[in-house]
Scaffold this active site. Structure first.
Site, PDB file in Angstrom:
ATOM      1  N   GLY A 177       0.813  -1.210   0.000  1.00  0.00           N
ATOM      2  CA  GLY A 177       0.000   0.000   0.000  1.00  0.00           C
ATOM      3  C   GLY A 177       0.844   1.255   0.000  1.00  0.00           C
ATOM      4  O   GLY A 177       1.678   1.457   0.870  1.00  0.00           O
ATOM      5  N   VAL A 223      -2.137  -7.374  -4.181  1.00  0.00           N
ATOM      6  CA  VAL A 223      -1.764  -8.368  -3.167  1.00  0.00           C
ATOM      7  C   VAL A 223      -3.005  -9.156  -2.764  1.00  0.00           C
ATOM      8  O   VAL A 223      -4.056  -8.578  -2.463  1.00  0.00           O
ATOM      9  CB  VAL A 223      -1.124  -7.672  -1.940  1.00  0.00           C
ATOM     10  CG1 VAL A 223      -0.915  -8.663  -0.803  1.00  0.00           C
ATOM     11  CG2 VAL A 223       0.209  -7.043  -2.338  1.00  0.00           C
ATOM     12  N   ASP A 254      -5.388   3.196   7.914  1.00  0.00           N
ATOM     13  CA  ASP A 254      -6.828   2.891   7.958  1.00  0.00           C
ATOM     14  C   ASP A 254      -7.157   1.428   8.200  1.00  0.00           C
ATOM     15  O   ASP A 254      -8.225   1.112   8.706  1.00  0.00           O
ATOM     16  CB  ASP A 254      -7.450   3.257   6.598  1.00  0.00           C
ATOM     17  CG  ASP A 254      -8.022   4.653   6.575  1.00  0.00           C
ATOM     18  OD1 ASP A 254      -7.647   5.448   7.460  1.00  0.00           O
ATOM     19  OD2 ASP A 254      -8.837   4.947   5.682  1.00  0.00           O
ATOM     20  N   GLY A 259      -0.431   4.419   0.200  1.00  0.00           N
ATOM     21  CA  GLY A 259      -1.226   5.563   0.666  1.00  0.00           C
ATOM     22  C   GLY A 259      -0.417   6.362   1.673  1.00  0.00           C
ATOM     23  O   GLY A 259       0.819   6.260   1.722  1.00  0.00           O
ATOM     24  N   PHE A 260      -1.103   7.149   2.491  1.00  0.00           N
ATOM     25  CA  PHE A 260      -0.387   7.978   3.469  1.00  0.00           C
ATOM     26  C   PHE A 260       0.512   7.120   4.366  1.00  0.00           C
ATOM     27  O   PHE A 260       1.645   7.475   4.650  1.00  0.00           O
ATOM     28  CB  PHE A 260      -1.382   8.723   4.372  1.00  0.00           C
ATOM     29  CG  PHE A 260      -2.042   9.887   3.707  1.00  0.00           C
ATOM     30  CD1 PHE A 260      -1.360  11.069   3.496  1.00  0.00           C
ATOM     31  CD2 PHE A 260      -3.361   9.813   3.305  1.00  0.00           C
ATOM     32  CE1 PHE A 260      -1.962  12.147   2.890  1.00  0.00           C
ATOM     33  CE2 PHE A 260      -3.980  10.887   2.700  1.00  0.00           C
ATOM     34  CZ  PHE A 260      -3.289  12.054   2.488  1.00  0.00           C
ATOM     35  N   GLU A 310     -18.626  17.556   2.294  1.00  0.00           N
ATOM     36  CA  GLU A 310     -17.768  18.212   1.303  1.00  0.00           C
ATOM     37  C   GLU A 310     -18.330  18.039  -0.111  1.00  0.00           C
ATOM     38  O   GLU A 310     -18.324  18.976  -0.914  1.00  0.00           O
ATOM     39  CB  GLU A 310     -16.332  17.685   1.420  1.00  0.00           C
ATOM     40  CG  GLU A 310     -15.695  18.198   2.710  1.00  0.00           C
ATOM     41  CD  GLU A 310     -14.270  17.727   2.981  1.00  0.00           C
ATOM     42  OE1 GLU A 310     -13.598  18.385   3.779  1.00  0.00           O
ATOM     43  OE2 GLU A 310     -13.852  16.704   2.426  1.00  0.00           O
TER      44      GLU A 310
HETATM   45  C1  LIG Z   1     -13.292  10.990   0.366  1.00  0.00           C
HETATM   46  C2  LIG Z   1     -12.350  10.993   1.544  1.00  0.00           C
HETATM   47  C3  LIG Z   1     -12.046  12.193   2.193  1.00  0.00           C
HETATM   48  C4  LIG Z   1     -11.178  12.201   3.278  1.00  0.00           C
HETATM   49  N1  LIG Z   1     -10.875  13.398   3.885  1.00  0.00           N
HETATM   50  C5  LIG Z   1      -9.964  13.440   4.892  1.00  0.00           C
HETATM   51  C6  LIG Z   1      -9.571  14.663   5.487  1.00  0.00           C
HETATM   52  O1  LIG Z   1     -10.068  15.729   5.112  1.00  0.00           O
HETATM   53  N2  LIG Z   1      -8.638  14.623   6.475  1.00  0.00           N
HETATM   54  C7  LIG Z   1      -8.078  13.453   6.901  1.00  0.00           C
HETATM   55  O2  LIG Z   1      -7.208  13.463   7.794  1.00  0.00           O
HETATM   56  N3  LIG Z   1      -8.427  12.275   6.371  1.00  0.00           N
HETATM   57  C8  LIG Z   1      -9.360  12.239   5.366  1.00  0.00           C
HETATM   58  N4  LIG Z   1      -9.718  11.043   4.809  1.00  0.00           N
HETATM   59  C9  LIG Z   1      -9.144   9.816   5.356  1.00  0.00           C
HETATM   60  C10 LIG Z   1      -7.755   9.572   4.805  1.00  0.00           C
HETATM   61  O3  LIG Z   1      -7.719   9.795   3.423  1.00  0.00           O
HETATM   62  C11 LIG Z   1      -7.365   8.145   5.143  1.00  0.00           C
HETATM   63  O4  LIG Z   1      -7.374   8.018   6.549  1.00  0.00           O
HETATM   64  C12 LIG Z   1      -5.980   7.804   4.619  1.00  0.00           C
HETATM   65  O5  LIG Z   1      -5.949   7.897   3.211  1.00  0.00           O
HETATM   66  C13 LIG Z   1      -5.587   6.411   5.039  1.00  0.00           C
HETATM   67  O6  LIG Z   1      -4.308   6.152   4.559  1.00  0.00           O
HETATM   68  P1  LIG Z   1      -3.809   4.662   4.329  1.00  0.00           P
HETATM   69  O7  LIG Z   1      -2.424   4.776   3.812  1.00  0.00           O
HETATM   70  O8  LIG Z   1      -4.063   3.876   5.546  1.00  0.00           O
HETATM   71  O9  LIG Z   1      -4.779   4.094   3.224  1.00  0.00           O
HETATM   72  P2  LIG Z   1      -5.015   4.577   1.720  1.00  0.00           P
HETATM   73  O10 LIG Z   1      -4.711   6.014   1.557  1.00  0.00           O
HETATM   74  O11 LIG Z   1      -6.368   4.090   1.369  1.00  0.00           O
HETATM   75  O12 LIG Z   1      -3.927   3.763   0.898  1.00  0.00           O
HETATM   76  C14 LIG Z   1      -4.014   2.387   0.756  1.00  0.00           C
HETATM   77  C15 LIG Z   1      -3.207   1.979  -0.460  1.00  0.00           C
HETATM   78  O13 LIG Z   1      -3.167   0.591  -0.523  1.00  0.00           O
HETATM   79  C16 LIG Z   1      -3.389   0.142  -1.841  1.00  0.00           C
HETATM   80  N5  LIG Z   1      -3.965  -1.202  -1.766  1.00  0.00           N
HETATM   81  C17 LIG Z   1      -5.070  -1.575  -1.080  1.00  0.00           C
HETATM   82  N6  LIG Z   1      -5.277  -2.895  -1.199  1.00  0.00           N
HETATM   83  C18 LIG Z   1      -4.290  -3.366  -1.969  1.00  0.00           C
HETATM   84  C19 LIG Z   1      -3.957  -4.656  -2.452  1.00  0.00           C
HETATM   85  N7  LIG Z   1      -4.691  -5.734  -2.142  1.00  0.00           N
HETATM   86  N8  LIG Z   1      -2.884  -4.790  -3.251  1.00  0.00           N
HETATM   87  C20 LIG Z   1      -2.123  -3.700  -3.585  1.00  0.00           C
HETATM   88  N9  LIG Z   1      -2.392  -2.462  -3.131  1.00  0.00           N
HETATM   89  C21 LIG Z   1      -3.448  -2.289  -2.338  1.00  0.00           C
HETATM   90  C22 LIG Z   1      -4.328   1.194  -2.428  1.00  0.00           C
HETATM   91  O14 LIG Z   1      -4.242   1.249  -3.846  1.00  0.00           O
HETATM   92  C23 LIG Z   1      -3.813   2.457  -1.762  1.00  0.00           C
HETATM   93  O15 LIG Z   1      -2.826   3.101  -2.533  1.00  0.00           O
HETATM   94  C24 LIG Z   1     -10.602  11.003   3.721  1.00  0.00           C
HETATM   95  C25 LIG Z   1     -10.897   9.800   3.079  1.00  0.00           C
HETATM   96  C26 LIG Z   1     -11.771   9.792   1.995  1.00  0.00           C
HETATM   97  C27 LIG Z   1     -12.075   8.505   1.301  1.00  0.00           C
END
Ligand SMILES: Cc1cc2nc3c(=O)[nH]c(=O)nc-3n(C[C@H](O)[C@H](O)[C@H](O)COP(=O)(O)OP(=O)(O)OC[C@H]3O[C@@H](n4cnc5c(N)ncnc54)[C@H](O)[C@@H]3O)c2cc1C
Length: 444
Positions: free
Chosen positions: A14, A83, A304, A16-17, A174
């Site tokens: 992943g 994955v 998340d 993401g953040f 939003e």
């Molecule tokens: C519409 C929306 C608005 C938001 N607004 C805010 C805000 O204003 N402020 C705030 O603090 N938070 C906000 N959030 C929450 C914030 O975006 C999430 O908490 C944050 O993105 C979580 O980060 P993460 O890295 O855990 O997951 P993610 O950012 O979801 O990243 C997960 C990554 O894993 C990859 N992935 C997943 N499963 C697989 C797999 N099986 N194989 C390969 N890759 C995979 C995905 O492609 C992705 O790139 C918002 C969320 C959404 C959906």
């Protein structure tokens, strides 16, 4: 002891953040090799997805190539793959095409997915907003509806300009605010044959307030701003069923609508169920205070997808700041592990929360004591914080130009209908919608 050509190997699932924060921190250590696996070759900035969906920003403003991010860090290897399983015992990750990656440590940072709570038809017919793909799909549906009514204004009677938004959290608020701005400002300037006053935005929530995480004063402010901009608030009301052309509400009302936006909740990413751990509350994985999986010290779970214990033992919320900080903290613990030093329990530094409501209107609770600010000042703070958090200088500059353009022009950002299938609507495919329009049930 380092292996793998003299390096410790860390496999991160992943980008993401959480995953990106972890990889960027580990990249500073030459004795560590990182394999970063994501199903997309880009990092997406989820908090701004609604701005792509409502044509304020271009998709490229909120997506940043992972290879570009790590172009100067040779110890980070990016792999594009889905994955499908994680084996905590061997710290091996298996991808959908059967490839495997084994690390001294695995970091699971796969995020969330939308939760439709078993609502019939929602998964098939509603528009979630969790990925860039979701955002461009929704943008094309919104623009497709405006185009359809511009060609045939009678479609308004069939619910073509009824927008139903499910969920009064940040995503729902939003989207509702940005859509209202679009309908009030941009649409009249661009669609000359469309009477924008016939559009209706319904914002639904089972609870009796919007943006629950904020104060009572903020609840009043959000409701007032949205209502002033024409959003109909259906509080205490949820959705029981979503069809291709309607939403059936919990109070029995049937709203004819070709655009039901789902901001109704999230659950752990599907991989949580194939990670050797039993998903807990919210479909997420319970983790120890040091962010490792219980009984598997070589597996970290961050962002998340994790239930990370916070103060009072309550799990921390699913926020970008929690994800970023937990990803970096895991990296520090991994380095400590490799150096034979003790790990530390995660401490979240809460710097506040923010939500945008629309042009010139936002709420920010900043600092340790969550000092609350509303209006223009909060709007400016929101823009500054989000621009700073975006990955890549070019994306920051482009977003700031788009925001400035939106502020001082009436045309907003790029109104690109690039998903033609979302504009192909069969107006006779939903008998419930047709019956609702033909009966006394409100159509919005
Ligand atoms: C519409 C929306 C608005 C938001 N607004 C805010 C805000 O204003 N402020 C705030 O603090 N938070 C906000 N959030 C929450 C914030 O975006 C999430 O908490 C944050 O993105 C979580 O980060 P993460 O890295 O855990 O997951 P993610 O950012 O979801 O990243 C997960 C990554 O894993 C990859 N992935 C997943 N499963 C697989 C797999 N099986 N194989 C390969 N890759 C995979 C995905 O492609 C992705 O790139 C918002 C969320 C959404 C959906």
């Amino acid at each position: 002891m380092p292996h793998d050509g003299g390096k410790h190997r860390v496999v991160i699932v992943g980008g993401g953040f959480a995953g990106l924060g972890c990889a960027q921190r580990l990249a500073d250590h030459d004795d560590i090799g990182v394999t970063l696996i994501d199903r997309n070759n880009y990092h997406q900035f989820q908090p701004l997805l609604y701005q792509v969906a409502t044509s304020l920003l271009a998709p490229s403003d909120i997506a940043h190539s992972l290879r570009e991010v790590f172009a100067d860090q040779e110890n980070v290897d990016v792999k594009l793959a889905e994955v499908s399983a994680v084996d905590p015992a061997t710290r091996t990750v298996t991808t959908a095409d059967g490839a495997t990656w084994t690390g001294d440590v695995v970091v699971l940072a796969a995020g969330s997915q939308p939760n439709f709570f078993g609502t019939p038809g929602a998964g098939e017919n509603a528009f979630p907003l969790y990925s860039l793909d979701d955002a461009t799909r929704l943008r094309s549906r919104i623009l497709g509806l405006f185009e359809a009514v511009d060609r045939d204004p009678t479609l308004v009677q069939r619910g073509a300009l009824n927008f139903v938004i499910v969920g009064g959290g940040p995503t729902g608020v939003e989207v509702a605010g940005a859509l209202a701005d679009m309908i009030n400002v941009t649409v009249p300037a661009e669609y000359r044959n469309l009477d924008a006053s016939t559009a209706r935005i319904h914002l639904l929530d089972y609870g009796d307030t919007l943006l629950r995480a904020f104060s009572d004063k903020a609840h009043g402010y959000v409701a007032e701003v949205l209502q002033e901009r024409g959003v109909v608030l259906n509080l205490g009301t949820g959705v029981k069923e979503v069809g291709t052309g309607h939403a059936r509400l919990s109070d029995g009302t049937v709203l004819a609508s070709r655009c039901v936006v789902w901001g109704g909740g999230i659950t752990g990413a599907p991989i949580a169920a194939h990670s050797g751990a039993s998903p807990g509350r919210g479909g997420r994985i319970e983790v120890e205070a040091d962010l490792t999986l219980s009984g598997s010290p070589g597996v970290y779970v961050v962002g998340d997808i994790a239930n990370i214990p916070g103060p009072d033992d309550k799990a921390l919320p699913q926020l970008g700041s929690v994800a970023l900080q937990s990803g970096k903290w895991a990296a520090d613990n991994i380095v400590a592990d490799f150096q034979g030093k003790p790990r530390k329990d995660f401490v979240y530094r809460d710097k506040g929360i923010m939500a945008m409501i629309g042009r010139g209107a936002a709420i920010a609770e900043v600092g340790e004591h969550h000092h609350e600010v509303h209006g223009q000042l909060a709007h400016m703070a929101w823009l500054g914080v989000h621009a700073a958090l975006m990955t890549g200088t070019r994306a920051k500059i482009e977003a700031v130009i788009d925001w400035g353009w939106d502020r001082f022009s009436k045309t907003g950002g790029p109104h690109v209908l690039d998903r033609g299938e979302e504009a192909q609507i069969d107006w006779d495919d939903d008998p419930t919608a047709t019956a609702a329009i033909g009966s006394s049930a409100p159509t919005g």
